[in-house]
Design a protein around this motif. Structure first.
Motif, PDB file in Angstrom:
ATOM      1  N   LYS A 141       0.834  -1.210   0.000  1.00  0.00           N
ATOM      2  CA  LYS A 141       0.000   0.000   0.000  1.00  0.00           C
ATOM      3  C   LYS A 141       0.867   1.259   0.000  1.00  0.00           C
ATOM      4  O   LYS A 141       0.613   2.194  -0.765  1.00  0.00           O
ATOM      5  N   SER A 200       4.022   1.513  -0.950  1.00  0.00           N
ATOM      6  CA  SER A 200       4.746   1.563  -2.228  1.00  0.00           C
ATOM      7  C   SER A 200       3.852   2.086  -3.341  1.00  0.00           C
ATOM      8  O   SER A 200       4.265   2.957  -4.119  1.00  0.00           O
ATOM      9  N   LYS A 201       2.651   1.577  -3.409  1.00  0.00           N
ATOM     10  CA  LYS A 201       1.706   2.011  -4.457  1.00  0.00           C
ATOM     11  C   LYS A 201       1.398   3.494  -4.316  1.00  0.00           C
ATOM     12  O   LYS A 201       1.418   4.245  -5.299  1.00  0.00           O
ATOM     13  N   SER A 202       1.130   3.930  -3.115  1.00  0.00           N
ATOM     14  CA  SER A 202       0.809   5.332  -2.869  1.00  0.00           C
ATOM     15  C   SER A 202       1.965   6.247  -3.262  1.00  0.00           C
ATOM     16  O   SER A 202       1.771   7.268  -3.925  1.00  0.00           O
ATOM     17  N   ASN A 236       4.464   5.536  -5.332  1.00  0.00           N
ATOM     18  CA  ASN A 236       4.696   5.455  -6.775  1.00  0.00           C
ATOM     19  C   ASN A 236       3.682   6.291  -7.541  1.00  0.00           C
ATOM     20  O   ASN A 236       4.022   6.904  -8.554  1.00  0.00           O
ATOM     21  N   GLU A 237       2.444   6.325  -7.073  1.00  0.00           N
ATOM     22  CA  GLU A 237       1.423   7.158  -7.725  1.00  0.00           C
ATOM     23  C   GLU A 237       1.751   8.639  -7.566  1.00  0.00           C
ATOM     24  O   GLU A 237       1.539   9.426  -8.476  1.00  0.00           O
ATOM     25  N   GLU A 238       2.287   9.001  -6.416  1.00  0.00           N
ATOM     26  CA  GLU A 238       2.578  10.406  -6.142  1.00  0.00           C
ATOM     27  C   GLU A 238       3.899  10.876  -6.737  1.00  0.00           C
ATOM     28  O   GLU A 238       4.001  11.984  -7.242  1.00  0.00           O
ATOM     29  N   GLY A 296       6.225   8.690  -8.781  1.00  0.00           N
ATOM     30  CA  GLY A 296       6.849   7.797  -9.751  1.00  0.00           C
ATOM     31  C   GLY A 296       7.573   6.697  -9.009  1.00  0.00           C
ATOM     32  O   GLY A 296       7.416   6.531  -7.807  1.00  0.00           O
ATOM     33  N   ASP A 297       8.399   5.921  -9.692  1.00  0.00           N
ATOM     34  CA  ASP A 297       9.083   4.783  -9.069  1.00  0.00           C
ATOM     35  C   ASP A 297      10.060   5.292  -8.009  1.00  0.00           C
ATOM     36  O   ASP A 297      11.010   5.997  -8.308  1.00  0.00           O
TER      37      ASP A 297
END
Length: 174
Positions: free
Chosen positions: A159, A161-163, A165-167, A169-170
């Motif tokens: 969760k 990591s996804k948040s 990455n969305e904000e 990038g990688d």
């Protein structure tokens, strides 16, 4: 600065909590290092104190170890390691990452649901010799079995990591 904060954490806790001669000699050594790694993230920005920035390198590394390297020792095994077992482990760097990530999890998961339990666990570990009592396990303090905590940690890492990455990038290579 992170090394200074790390070592100062050990010194301050030892001075305040009057630890056993060898802290976490037989179990729970991950927490002694994990809390010091967590405090490395201490920052003051515009007069505001911050701890636990998920972009701090220790926490990025913890998520990378779990999601990319697939390195993770179950809490049952991880908490059973005392000082010697932790420090002589062939994957000691990965264990420091995991300890950092676990402290972050216990401090921030579900709005800090386990924060007080983790702090109580830390206090009990530091005061074991003075009290003569073995510290309660995190299972006992949280009321949640290790296997469920392991699962929650995995979900938490994904969760966060996804948040991020969305904000941003990688962020796995920061």
């Amino acid at each position: 600065k992170p090394t200074l904060y790390h070592e100062a954490t050990h010194q301050l806790l030892a001075a305040h909590l009057k630890p056993s001669p060898v802290i976490a000699k037989d179990e729970n050594f991950w927490l002694i290092e994990g809390i010091a790694c967590y405090i490395e993230s201490f920052r003051v920005t515009n007069g505001e104190v911050r701890l636990g920035d998920p972009l701090f390198p220790r926490f990025v590394a913890a998520r990378y170890r779990k999601t990319v390297d697939r390195y993770y020792l179950s809490l049952e095994k991880f908490t059973a390691m005392g000082k010697d077992a932790f420090q002589s482990h062939p994957q000691i760097e990965n264990n420091y990452s995991q300890a950092s990530g676990l402290v972050h999890f216990f401090m921030h998961y579900d709005g800090g649901r386990y924060r007080d339990d983790l702090i109580e666990h830390l206090r009990q570990n530091y005061q074991q010799a003075a009290t003569g009592h073995r510290p309660k396990t995190l299972e006992d303090l949280t009321g949640v079995e290790f296997s469920e905590l392991d699962q929650q940690y995995g979900e938490y890492v994904l969760k966060v990591s996804k948040s991020l990455n969305e904000e941003f990038g990688d962020v796995s290579d920061r």
